[in-house]
Design an enzyme around this catalytic site. Sequence first.
Site, short mmCIF file in Angstrom:
data_model
loop_
_atom_site.label_atom_id
_atom_site.label_comp_id
_atom_site.label_asym_id
_atom_site.label_seq_id
_atom_site.Cartn_x
_atom_site.Cartn_y
_atom_site.Cartn_z
N ALA A 1 0.72 -1.25 -0.09
CA ALA A 1 0.01 0.01 -0.05
C ALA A 1 0.66 1.36 -0.13
O ALA A 1 0.20 2.40 0.14
CB ALA A 1 -0.92 -0.06 1.39
N ASN B 1 0.65 -4.86 6.77
CA ASN B 1 1.60 -5.44 5.91
C ASN B 1 2.62 -4.45 5.24
O ASN B 1 3.75 -4.64 5.14
CB ASN B 1 0.73 -6.16 4.69
CG ASN B 1 0.12 -7.30 5.14
OD1 ASN B 1 0.61 -8.27 5.79
ND2 ASN B 1 -1.18 -7.57 4.44
N HIS C 1 -1.48 6.55 4.61
CA HIS C 1 -0.28 6.11 5.16
C HIS C 1 0.89 7.37 5.12
O HIS C 1 0.99 8.12 3.86
CB HIS C 1 0.38 4.93 4.40
CG HIS C 1 -0.43 3.76 4.14
ND1 HIS C 1 -0.42 2.62 5.54
CD2 HIS C 1 -1.45 3.23 3.57
CE1 HIS C 1 -1.00 1.86 5.15
NE2 HIS C 1 -1.75 2.02 4.16
#
Length: 264
Positions: A108, A168, A198
């Site tokens: 991601a 992850n 993020h």
Amino acid sequence: MRVAVVGVGAIGGAVIEALEQGRVPGARLGAVLRSSSAPEEVTAAIDAADVVVEASTVDAADDLIPRVTATGTDVVVCSCGVFARHDDPRERLAGGPGAGRVLVPAGAIGGLDVLAAAARAGTADASVRHYTIKRPAALDVDEQLTDRREVFRGSARQAALEFPRTSNASVALALATLGLDRTEVIVVADPHVGRTRHVVEWESPVGRYELQFENAVDPDSGGRTSAITAWSVAEVLSALASGAGPGVVVLAGGRPVEGPEPSP
């Protein structure tokens, strides 16, 4: 390049679809494995594959990875939380000479190429921090929040153990830079976000970097998985087929991957 995909959830299903549609140059779908697949079916699929994509669960990955690498076949691991279970995942999950490689997609987030380069330049005075902001339900927060709340702060290893399905990207970042125990992770539940955010902060003598990502959520993942994640896996497969690593732009050419001849 024949690809066996283990898992048919949000990530595995999207990778399977991309392979079937011919959207991964140099790669094609060889087999699809589920939790219900018979042992002999799993063995046959691994033996026939040039690379295996693990997109199942941490428990399944723990058993699958050494089984695949022992045959000399590469495995792309999506359930990165499996690495947090072992003090030295290379010793437990990767084999000796002649074993297949264990490959971790960026997932991601991006920028792992420059961050890995910065880590290679020196880590003694380096620090890296990863903020993950998700919907409360994606973090199994049942309380009806009216404002954002920090629900975790600790190492990437601790984050992976506590949030195995949503950490992850933190694990990939840690493995590319300072390791599972030196990478700081902050997880925030925010009832007002529609996408997953993020933020990665790196500082060392070689430079200071701040990277931000806002990802659409895969509708089949319960809000846990960013839609870009499966395409990150596809990018790894494309890089393998071309004989280069992710982060390298290949304009033309590519080398063939040796493997079984396709059936007529």
